[in-house]
Structures are given as C-alpha cells and as structure tokens.
Design an enzyme around this catalytic site. Structure first.
Site, PDB file in Angstrom:
ATOM      1  N   CYS A  18       0.849  -1.193   0.000  1.00 38.73           N
ATOM      2  CA  CYS A  18       0.000   0.000   0.000  1.00 38.73           C
ATOM      3  C   CYS A  18       0.886   1.246   0.000  1.00 38.73           C
ATOM      4  CB  CYS A  18      -0.899   0.048   1.232  1.00 38.73           C
ATOM      5  SG  CYS A  18      -1.689  -1.522   1.681  1.00 38.73           S
ATOM      6  N   CYS A  42      -7.798  -2.175  -4.812  1.00 41.81           N
ATOM      7  CA  CYS A  42      -6.349  -2.030  -4.927  1.00 41.81           C
ATOM      8  C   CYS A  42      -5.668  -3.390  -4.846  1.00 41.81           C
ATOM      9  CB  CYS A  42      -5.806  -1.093  -3.847  1.00 41.81           C
ATOM     10  SG  CYS A  42      -6.225   0.637  -4.160  1.00 41.81           S
ATOM     11  N   CYS A  77     -35.296   1.536  17.433  1.00 40.92           N
ATOM     12  CA  CYS A  77     -34.391   1.437  18.573  1.00 40.92           C
ATOM     13  C   CYS A  77     -33.492   2.666  18.689  1.00 40.92           C
ATOM     14  CB  CYS A  77     -33.544   0.161  18.480  1.00 40.92           C
ATOM     15  SG  CYS A  77     -34.512  -1.315  18.886  1.00 40.92           S
ATOM     16  N   CYS A 134     -27.738  -6.531  14.628  1.00 41.48           N
ATOM     17  CA  CYS A 134     -28.953  -5.772  14.956  1.00 41.48           C
ATOM     18  C   CYS A 134     -30.153  -6.292  14.163  1.00 41.48           C
ATOM     19  CB  CYS A 134     -28.741  -4.281  14.713  1.00 41.48           C
ATOM     20  SG  CYS A 134     -27.751  -3.473  16.013  1.00 41.48           S
TER      21      CYS A 134
END
Lengths: 159, 270
Positions: B86, B123, B189, B231
C-alpha cells in the site's frame, strides 16, 4: 360471528396439556383493539404468566417493561411503560388484544405482536439470521395458552 | 453526560481530548437532512460507562490500537503478483488522513458507491494482484481501523447528493423498514428509543463514526456490517450479508446521520 376452531391435534403436538380447542393466530376476532373470547379453553395461569413475562427466552417483556411486581428479576428495560397497575388500567379483553397484537391498540408501536403469523418483512428463523424456512407454517412468538397465562398475570398487577 | 467527562469545544459542541491533544466531537447539531428527527447527534461513546470511555481516550489503553499496529505492518508489506505494498503507491498511512470521513462515497471510476473496504480490495485485486480480503475479516477491519485512526478528530462528511443520492435513498429506506418477527426498524431502537435501556443495554443512536469498534464483549475489532447483521438478526429477521449492496447503502445512510461528529475509530464499546 364466524370463528374457526381448530382441534388441538391439528395445532400442536408439543403443547402437552389437554386443551380441547384454541383459536389460531389468523382467526382472532378483534373488536377494536379488544379480544373478548379466551384463545383457549384452559384458564390462564398467572404463575406461568409471570415466568413468560420475565424470561428472556419466552415473552421477554422485561426487556422493554419494568415493574415493582417482578423486582427480583434483573435488568428491566425502559422502552415501554411500567407494568404495575396494568390490571387496573385495562380489562381482560383489552390486555388480550394488547398482548396478541399491540398495533391494534397503539398505532405504530414498537411492541411486537405476540400472536400473529403473517405480514412480516424478511421473516427470520428465530435469532439465527437465516430466513424462515419456506413453506413451514409460522409459529407465533407465544402460544395461545401462553397468551392466556400472560393476560392472567397482568390482571394480578393492581396498584 | 458527555459534558462531565470532557471539555466543551464551542457552545453547541461537546467532546473530549484524545491522548490529551486531539479534540473529538461526541455531540453536535444534527445534520439538516435529518429534518428534526434528532435534535443533536451523539457518538456511541456518550452512552458508555466512564471506564469504557476512558479506555478510548488514550491510545495506550485502547485495545483497538493493537490491530492498527498490525495493519501498519500490512501497509508496508508487499503482496501479490505485482510485488507492491500500500505504501508504495500511497506513501505513509498518515497521508490517507481525510479519506475515511467521506466514505462511503460514489467513486466515479467505478460508477458505484463504495465503502473503504471495497476500495482496499480494488487495490489488492487490480493493482497488487493479491487476494481480496473477506468482508469484515480481521485484516480488512484492521486496515480500516488504521485508515480511520489517521483521520480521528476530522468531521464525518458523507455526501448525500450527486450520483450517490440513489444509494443514499435506498439506505434511508432500509433504515426505516421494520423487519423480522419483532417488526422493528433501526429507527425504532436508535431514533425513537436512544438513551433508554432495552434489557441491560443502554441504547445509543447507532452511529458509525466510531467504527471499527473494539467491543469488550467479544474482545475484538468489529466492522460496521457485522454490527448491522447482529442488529437485524435481533429483530428475528433474515439478515443481509456483510458487503451486500443493501449494507453498503445502509452504511452510507447511517454514516451521513453522523455528519459533524468526529471520526473516532477504532473506538471502544461494551
């Protein structure tokens, strides 16, 4: 008033107790938000109702509702109103309606319908995250007898 | 709540100082697109207990920073058929400051809205000739934590208009759709009931500015889509999978609800 009564054998083999008949989720008669007729022929048991209300793997009402009446149980939620006095505020028929399908009484409420088997989006198989198996009959969150037990318990909650 | 634990930055902004130097905004005015649905937006940090809050306030105490260190090594390690790291193309990880706050965003060259993890994998596959990381797998979440860490303190600033608007709308639709046998939406929620206890859990606004989050409960870094999955599963619904178009759209929408909060990841939650 037409009402279909299902014989026990056709409903559930696991229910155990010998009820003669019960009203299926799709056949519950609402009068406004009230349900006058008992869903079963066996009177509700308040002791069992308390267990269902406070048990995480059963009704789990305690996750949203606090109450002095079950202060021995830890971790009361505060999403819904405190349940003490529910037996003064509501009649048996009203409580049966609220627990079966709270949306009839409180439009848009976050309280789940405990005796309803249709109209869901992306219905899952309990808490697995997987789809409810296609073609399998949907089971309500609580059985007819459990609804009656919960209603019987709520009726004992007097101030 | 938060005010007592931190320093006020301006009149309508509340926060703390990360490592005693970087201001982190944990409560501020809600973005206009929320149309008054929330008056102020609050980071999940403001809902946690003081001990958990303190762990996030200092990098030495933040267990999520260990994953950042792992990712720092990965950043400099050449991988794949092209023999590149990177760093070879992007320079120091710190040079990526400012990238995280605007993600997910519409990427012109790809013609779609992408998350940071999708960009990293692009990438890897197309520029390094390396295997893509599995969505929300340890390597991917750790790298996301590194890219987040260098942007900490910068305001989340996700674009909601332009070519990404359609995806944002889809995310909004998902946010307000009730799912599962409990028939609950994210909003039920995190908008209608934040600050309330649901059983033992203190409900937050479900913001994602703190992701990836190190959770004391599972003692690892957690990705946004994994949290979404949990969730949705808790509504007794069939979930979407991590990296799915639905969760990419939902992430974009939820991130935009936090526009104005600081980038905080890796944060600490219980």
């Amino acid at each position: 008033m037409k009402r279909t009564i299902l014989a026990l054998a056709a409903v559930s083999l696991t229910a155990g107790a010998a009820q003669a008949a019960e009203i299926a989720p799709g056949e519950v008669e609402f009068d406004g938000y009230e349900v006058t007729a008992s869903l079963t022929e066996t009177p509700g048991d308040p002791e069992k109702g308390r267990e269902i209300v406070t048990n995480k793997s059963m009704g789990n009402c305690v996750s949203c509702h606090a109450a002095e009446a079950y202060s021995d149980v830890p971790f009361h939620g505060e999403v819904g109103p405190i349940l003490d006095g529910a037996g003064d505020r509501w009649t048996e028929a009203e409580l049966r309606g609220i627990v079966s399908n709270a949306k009839m009484a409180f439009e848009g409420t976050v309280m789940p319908a405990f005796y309803k088997v249709d109209g869901f989006t992306r219905l899952g198989d309990a808490f697995t995250g997987k789809a409810w198996p296609e073609g399998e009959p949907v089971t309500p969150l609580l059985t007819a007898q459990e609804i009656e037990d919960v209603v019987a318990y709520l009726l004992t909650l007097k101030e | 709540l938060a005010a007592s634990a931190g320093t006020a930055q301006a009149e309508d902004v509340i926060g703390f100082e990360l490592n005693g130097e970087t201001p982190i905004v944990v409560e501020t005015d809600a973005p206009a697109h929320l149309d008054g649905a929330l008056s102020t937006i609050r980071s999940g940090w403001t809902f946690r207990d003081p001990a958990t809050q303190a762990m996030e306030m200092d990098d030495f105490d933040n267990p999520g920073m260990l994953a950042v260190e792992d990712a720092m090594v990965a950043w400099e390690t050449a991988e794949g058929s092209e023999g590149k790291s990177c760093m070879d193309c992007h320079g120091a990880a710190e040079d990526m400051a400012g990238v995280k706050p605007v993600y997910p965003k519409y990427v012109e060259s790809a013609g779609e809205v992408r998350t940071l993890q999708m960009q990293m994998n692009d990438c890897r596959e197309n520029r390094m000739g390396a295997e893509p990381w599995k969505y929300d797998a340890t390597e991917a979440v750790s790298m996301e934590a590194l890219l987040s860490s260098v942007s900490r303190g910068m305001p989340v600033n996700v674009a909601i208009d332009g070519p990404g608007a359609e995806t944002w709308e889809m995310g909004k639709e998902l946010y307000y759709t009730r799912t599962g046998q409990l028939d609950l939406s994210c909003a039920n929620c995190h908008e209608d009931n934040y600050d309330n206890l649901i059983r033992a859990d203190h409900l937050s606004q479900g913001q994602v500015n703190g992701f990836p989050t190190y959770r004391l409960k599972n003692t690892k870094l957690n990705g946004i889509h994994s949290r979404f999955k949990g969730c949705v599963r808790d509504t007794r619904a069939e979930t979407f999978s991590a990296g799915s178009p639905e969760f990419v759209a939902l992430e974009m929408y939820v991130a935009s609800r936090g526009n104005g909060l600081s980038v905080e990841g890796p944060s600490v939650r219980n």
